[in-house]
Design an enzyme around this catalytic site. Structure first.
Site: not given
Ligand code: ZN
Length: 525
Positions: A291-292, A321
Site C-alpha cells: 500500500h505504502e 489513495e
C-alpha cells in the site's frame, strides 16, 4: 508615453511607466524575472517543508523518548517560518501580478500559477486567530483522544470534539456561500469535490456493497493456517523483496518500521515508506508495505521538472489513495500476483504453508469478515467504514448530531451496515486519529481512491495486452510503466477530473466499475 518595444498601447503601464501590450519585449523580460523570483520563493518554502517532514519522519522512526519536547519546539518553530513565508505579502504580490492566462494552455507555468493563486487565496481568507485556536484546540483534543482510548470512554473526548466541530464550522463559513457546509472542508483534500457529488457517488455504492457483504460474510472460514505465528524478520524481508520487484527505488527511498505505516517525501529524490509487523497477521505487513509502496511509486514517478514546486505531489488525496489501493488490492490481493510470489512466500514459511495449495491460500487472503476496525477491513467491507464516517461528520457539521451523542450513532450505523457492534469505544468511535486532529473531509477520499483505482485498473487492462498474465510472470514493469506515463508523471499539474478524463476518458467518478470488479472477484472465489 507609448512603450518603445511593443508599440500598441493597451492602457497598462510597465515597470518603467510605459504603456504596453502583450507583445512588449520589456514586459516579457519583467514577467520572466518575476516568474523566476516566484519559483525561487516557492522552492524555498518547498525545501523548508521537506526539512519539517524529515523532522516528523525521524519523530516516528528513531526519536528517543526523552527528546520529545525538544522536537516539538523545533517543529513549532519551523512550522511558523513556513507559515510566514507562505502568506508573505511579497509572494502574494508576485502571484497577483502574474496572470495564468498569459501562459500557454497546457503549460506547467499556467498550472503552477493557478494552483498558487488558489492556495494563497484560501490561506488568506483564514484569520490568524482562527488558525491558532484550531491548533490549540486540536492539540488538547488529541491528548484527550489518547486518554479516552486508554479508558475506552468516548465521553472524555466528546467535549473536545464539540469545540473542534464549532471551529470547523467557522472555518467553512469563511468560504460562504457553499451549497453544503461540508464543501469547503472537502475541498481542502479533494479540490472541487462537493457533498452533493459524494451523495450521488455513494448512494448506489452503499446499497450494493452492504448487500454483497451480507451474502459473503456467511461463507465458511478455511484460514486457520494464517493465524499461526510467522517470524517478523522474515515477513519484513519478504515485503522488502516484493516492493523492490514492483519497482520501488531504494536508491531514492527506504523502508523502516513504525507503529502506523505511512509514506513521506522530502522532494522527489527521497520518498520513504514505513510498515508494521504482526506475527499472527502474516499478510498484513506485506499488504501495508505494498500500500505504502503504491503511494511512493506515485511520487517517485513525478516529472523531475516539477520538483520543488507544489505540483510535485499527487493530483489529490483520492488520486494518491487510488495508487496505493490499486497496488494493494488489484495487484497484491490477486491470483496472478500470488501465482508469482507464493512459492517464495511458502519457502520462507514452510511449517505454516508447506501443505497449503495456492488456491486455498488465495481464498483465505481474500476472506470477507465484517469487523470493527477500518484499517483491517477487506476490500468488500472497506468503503462501508468510510461512508459511515462521512455521514457522521456531515451530521456533526450540519448540527443534526450533537458530539455528545456520536458514539450511539456510530454503533447503530456499524450494526446497520456491517452487522457488527463494537465491543467498546476504543475499537468503535475512537479508533481513528483524524477527528482529533480536526481532519474533517478527509475520510471520503479513501473510498473515492478505491473507485478511481478500479477505473485506472480497467484502463490499464484495456491498454496493456495480457496484463494479468504479465503480472503472473513477475513482469510488474508493464503496469508501472502504464501508471508512470498516464498518472504519475503529471504530479498535480491537472485538476483531478481533468486527469481522470485523460486516463479513463470520463470526468466524473462513479461506483459502477468498482462494484463490477468486486462482484467479479468474489463470484470467482
Ligand atoms: Zn494510503
Amino acid at each position: 508615453p507609448a512603450c518603445r518595444e511593443g508599440g500598441m498601447a493597451t492602457g497598462e503601464r510597465c515597470e518603467i511607466g510605459m504603456k504596453i501590450d502583450r507583445k512588449c519585449k520589456r514586459m516579457e523580460e519583467v514577467m520572466e524575472k518575476r516568474f523566476a523570483e516566484l519559483k525561487a520563493l516557492v522552492a524555498e518554502i518547498h525545501d523548508l517543508k521537506a526539512a519539517l517532514a524529515l523532522l516528523e519522519w525521524d519523530q516516528q522512526v528513531y526519536l528517543p523518548a526523552g527528546a520529545e519536547n525538544g522536537r516539538a519546539a523545533q517543529i513549532e518553530t519551523l512550522s511558523g517560518v513556513i507559515h510566514a513565508k507562505s502568506t508573505a505579502a511579497k509572494l502574494g504580490k508576485l502571484i497577483e501580478t502574474l496572470e495564468p492566462a498569459d501562459y500557454p494552455e497546457d503549460s506547467t507555468e499556467r498550472a503552477l500559477l493557478t494552483r498558487l493563486r488558489r492556495d494563497f487565496a484560501k490561506k488568506n481568507k483564514v484569520p490568524a486567530k482562527l488558525v491558532s485556536q484550531l491548533a490549540r484546540t486540536t492539540a488538547e483534543a488529541h491528548a484527550a483522544w489518547v486518554r479516552a482510548r486508554q479508558a475506552a470512554d468516548y465521553t472524555l473526548f466528546a467535549p473536545h470534539l464539540a469545540r473542534i466541530v464549532e471551529l470547523k464550522r467557522r472555518y467553512a463559513e469563511l468560504f460562504a456561500p457553499s451549497a453544503s457546509i461540508y464543501d469547503p472542508l472537502l475541498d481542502d483534500y479533494e479540490p472541487g469535490m462537493t457533498a452533493a457529488e459524494l451523495d450521488r457517488i455513494f448512494e448506489p455504492l452503499r446499497r450494493e456493497q452492504a448487500g454483497l457483504v451480507r451474502q459473503l460474510a456467511d461463507r465458511p472460514a478455511d484460514d486457520a493456517f494464517l493465524h499461526w505465528k510467522f517470524n517478523g524478520a522474515s515477513q519484513l524481508a519478504f515485503s522488502r523483496e516484493v516492493v523492490k520487484k514492483l519497482g520501488y527505488d531504494f536508491r531514492r527511498g527506504r523502508l523502516d518500521l513504525t507503529v502506523h505505516p505511512f509514506t513521506t517525501s522530502f522532494g522527489l529524490s527521497d520518498v520513504r515508506i514505513t510498515t508494521a509487523v504482526h506475527a499472527e497477521l502474516p499478510v498484513s505487513c506485506l499488504l501495508s508495505t505494498v500500500h505504502e509502496c503504491g503511494h511512493a511509486l506515485y511520487e517517485q514517478g513525478i516529472d523531475p521538472a516539477l520538483d520543488r514546486t507544489p505540483l510535485a505531489e499527487g493530483a489529490s488525496y483520492a488520486f494518491h489513495e487510488s495508487q496505493s489501493r490499486l497496488w494493494e488490492n488489484q495487484v497484491a490481493r490477486s491470483l496472478p500476483f500470488w501465482r508469482f510470489f507464493y512459492p517464495a512466500f511458502q519457502k520462507r514459511f514452510p511449517k505454516q504453508l508447506g501443505e497449503v495449495p495456492l488456491e486455498r491460500f488465495y481464498r483465505a487472503v481474500n476472506r470477507v469478515v465484517p469487523s470493527e476496525i477500518r484499517t483491517e477491513a477487506d476490500e468488500a467491507t472497506y468503503n462501508l467504514h468510510i461512508m459511515l464516517r462521512y455521514e457522521l461528520e456531515l451530521g456533526l457539521l450540519e448540527g443534526r448530531i450533537p458530539a455528545s451523542e456520536l458514539a450511539g450513532h456510530w454503533n447503530a450505523k456499524m450494526q446497520e451496515y456491517l452487522g457488527v457492534t463494537p465491543r467498546n469505544d476504543t475499537v468503535g468511535v475512537l479508533q481513528d486519529i483524524h477527528w482529533s486532529l480536526g481532519d474533517f473531509g478527509y475520510f471520503p477520499t479513501y473510498a473515492l481512491g478505491n473507485l478511481i483505482g478500479a477505473e485506472i485498473w480497467n484502463a490499464a487492462c484495456r491498454t496493456v495486452p495480457g496484463l494479468e498474465e504479465e503480472l503472473a510472470r513477475g513482469n510488474f514493469r508493464v503496469l508501472l510503466e502504464f501508471l508512470r506515463r498516464r498518472v504519475h508523471c503529471h504530479g498535480a499539474k491537472y485538476e483531478p477530473p481533468v486527469l481522470l478524463e485523460k486516463i479513463t476518458g470520463r470526468r466524473s467518478i462513479d461506483s459502477e466499475q468498482f462494484l463490477t470488479y468486486l462482484k467479479g472477484k468474489y463470484s470467482a472465489l
